[in-house]
Design a protein around this motif. Structure first.
Motif, PDB file in Angstrom:
ATOM      1  N   ASP A  10      29.795  37.174  39.198  1.00  0.00           N
ATOM      2  CA  ASP A  10      30.583  35.950  39.056  1.00  0.00           C
ATOM      3  C   ASP A  10      31.827  36.264  38.233  1.00  0.00           C
ATOM      4  N   PRO A  11      33.020  35.948  38.743  1.00  0.00           N
ATOM      5  CA  PRO A  11      34.238  36.248  37.988  1.00  0.00           C
ATOM      6  C   PRO A  11      34.255  35.617  36.600  1.00  0.00           C
ATOM      7  N   ALA A  12      33.696  34.432  36.438  1.00  0.00           N
ATOM      8  CA  ALA A  12      33.662  33.798  35.118  1.00  0.00           C
ATOM      9  C   ALA A  12      32.824  34.630  34.149  1.00  0.00           C
ATOM     10  N   GLY A  16      34.368  36.619  30.941  1.00  0.00           N
ATOM     11  CA  GLY A  16      33.818  36.363  29.613  1.00  0.00           C
ATOM     12  C   GLY A  16      33.323  37.630  28.950  1.00  0.00           C
ATOM     13  N   LEU A  17      32.647  38.477  29.706  1.00  0.00           N
ATOM     14  CA  LEU A  17      32.160  39.741  29.156  1.00  0.00           C
ATOM     15  C   LEU A  17      33.331  40.627  28.740  1.00  0.00           C
ATOM     16  N   CYS A  18      34.361  40.655  29.547  1.00  0.00           N
ATOM     17  CA  CYS A  18      35.560  41.428  29.214  1.00  0.00           C
ATOM     18  C   CYS A  18      36.184  40.905  27.922  1.00  0.00           C
ATOM     19  N   GLU A  19      36.195  39.598  27.762  1.00  0.00           N
ATOM     20  CA  GLU A  19      36.795  38.990  26.577  1.00  0.00           C
ATOM     21  C   GLU A  19      36.037  39.319  25.296  1.00  0.00           C
ATOM     22  N   VAL A  20      34.708  39.357  25.355  1.00  0.00           N
ATOM     23  CA  VAL A  20      33.918  39.598  24.142  1.00  0.00           C
ATOM     24  C   VAL A  20      33.583  41.077  23.922  1.00  0.00           C
ATOM     25  N   GLY A  45      29.724  49.963  30.491  1.00  0.00           N
ATOM     26  CA  GLY A  45      29.422  50.650  31.748  1.00  0.00           C
ATOM     27  C   GLY A  45      29.168  49.671  32.878  1.00  0.00           C
ATOM     28  N   PHE A  46      28.407  48.617  32.589  1.00  0.00           N
ATOM     29  CA  PHE A  46      28.155  47.581  33.595  1.00  0.00           C
ATOM     30  C   PHE A  46      29.465  46.961  34.050  1.00  0.00           C
ATOM     31  N   LEU A  47      30.323  46.624  33.094  1.00  0.00           N
ATOM     32  CA  LEU A  47      31.595  45.992  33.413  1.00  0.00           C
ATOM     33  C   LEU A  47      32.472  46.928  34.252  1.00  0.00           C
ATOM     34  N   THR A  48      32.538  48.186  33.879  1.00  0.00           N
ATOM     35  CA  THR A  48      33.346  49.165  34.610  1.00  0.00           C
ATOM     36  C   THR A  48      32.832  49.349  36.035  1.00  0.00           C
ATOM     37  N   GLN A  49      31.525  49.498  36.192  1.00  0.00           N
ATOM     38  CA  GLN A  49      30.943  49.685  37.528  1.00  0.00           C
ATOM     39  C   GLN A  49      31.120  48.450  38.404  1.00  0.00           C
ATOM     40  N   THR A  50      30.931  47.279  37.829  1.00  0.00           N
ATOM     41  CA  THR A  50      31.055  46.046  38.603  1.00  0.00           C
ATOM     42  C   THR A  50      32.503  45.802  38.999  1.00  0.00           C
ATOM     43  N   LEU A  56      38.312  45.015  41.184  1.00  0.00           N
ATOM     44  CA  LEU A  56      38.997  44.151  40.226  1.00  0.00           C
ATOM     45  C   LEU A  56      39.620  45.006  39.127  1.00  0.00           C
ATOM     46  N   SER A  57      40.806  44.642  38.715  1.00  0.00           N
ATOM     47  CA  SER A  57      41.453  45.342  37.602  1.00  0.00           C
ATOM     48  C   SER A  57      41.123  44.624  36.297  1.00  0.00           C
ATOM     49  N   GLY A  58      41.454  45.264  35.202  1.00  0.00           N
ATOM     50  CA  GLY A  58      41.300  44.608  33.915  1.00  0.00           C
ATOM     51  C   GLY A  58      42.166  43.359  33.836  1.00  0.00           C
ATOM     52  N   ASP A  59      43.369  43.432  34.416  1.00  0.00           N
ATOM     53  CA  ASP A  59      44.256  42.261  34.439  1.00  0.00           C
ATOM     54  C   ASP A  59      43.649  41.117  35.244  1.00  0.00           C
ATOM     55  N   ASP A  60      42.942  41.443  36.326  1.00  0.00           N
ATOM     56  CA  ASP A  60      42.280  40.392  37.107  1.00  0.00           C
ATOM     57  C   ASP A  60      41.345  39.582  36.225  1.00  0.00           C
ATOM     58  N   LEU A  61      40.654  40.261  35.325  1.00  0.00           N
ATOM     59  CA  LEU A  61      39.687  39.573  34.475  1.00  0.00           C
ATOM     60  C   LEU A  61      40.346  38.875  33.293  1.00  0.00           C
ATOM     61  N   THR A  62      41.347  39.497  32.696  1.00  0.00           N
ATOM     62  CA  THR A  62      41.968  38.864  31.532  1.00  0.00           C
ATOM     63  C   THR A  62      42.832  37.668  31.913  1.00  0.00           C
ATOM     64  N   THR A  63      43.305  37.626  33.146  1.00  0.00           N
ATOM     65  CA  THR A  63      44.133  36.492  33.576  1.00  0.00           C
ATOM     66  C   THR A  63      43.333  35.460  34.368  1.00  0.00           C
ATOM     67  N   TRP A  64      42.053  35.716  34.596  1.00  0.00           N
ATOM     68  CA  TRP A  64      41.238  34.792  35.389  1.00  0.00           C
ATOM     69  C   TRP A  64      41.122  33.444  34.678  1.00  0.00           C
TER      70      TRP A  64
END
Length: 76
Positions: A10-12, A16-20, A45-50, A56-64
């Motif tokens: 789930d992108p949310a 959130g995981l990227c943020e914390v 590792g989970f975040l990187t693999q997923t 998805l890029s890091g920017d995709d998650l930080t700007t979501w």
């Protein structure tokens, strides 16, 4: 990046995981027998693999941002 997905992809959840993650690294950066390793490394590792699996890029998650709810005729 607005995908209808639930669960760990789930992108949310991923945003959130990227943020914390910096705080996870700060407070859980030691070996933990429950994780059989370092919890910060496990989650990173989970975040990187997923992210790689979902392209998805890091920017995709930080700007979501969650989709805006639009009122329909029947909404109160």
């Amino acid at each position: 990046m607005q995908k209808a997905v639930s669960g760990p992809a789930d992108p949310a959840f991923l945003a959130g995981l990227c943020e914390v993650q910096p705080w996870v690294r700060q407070w859980h950066d030691d070996f933990d027998p429950l994780y059989d390793g370092n919890p910060a490394d496990v989650y990173e590792g989970f975040l990187t693999q997923t992210r790689a699996r979902l392209h998805l890029s890091g920017d995709d998650l930080t700007t979501w941002r969650p989709p805006k709810h639009t009122r329909t005729h029947g909404d109160a």
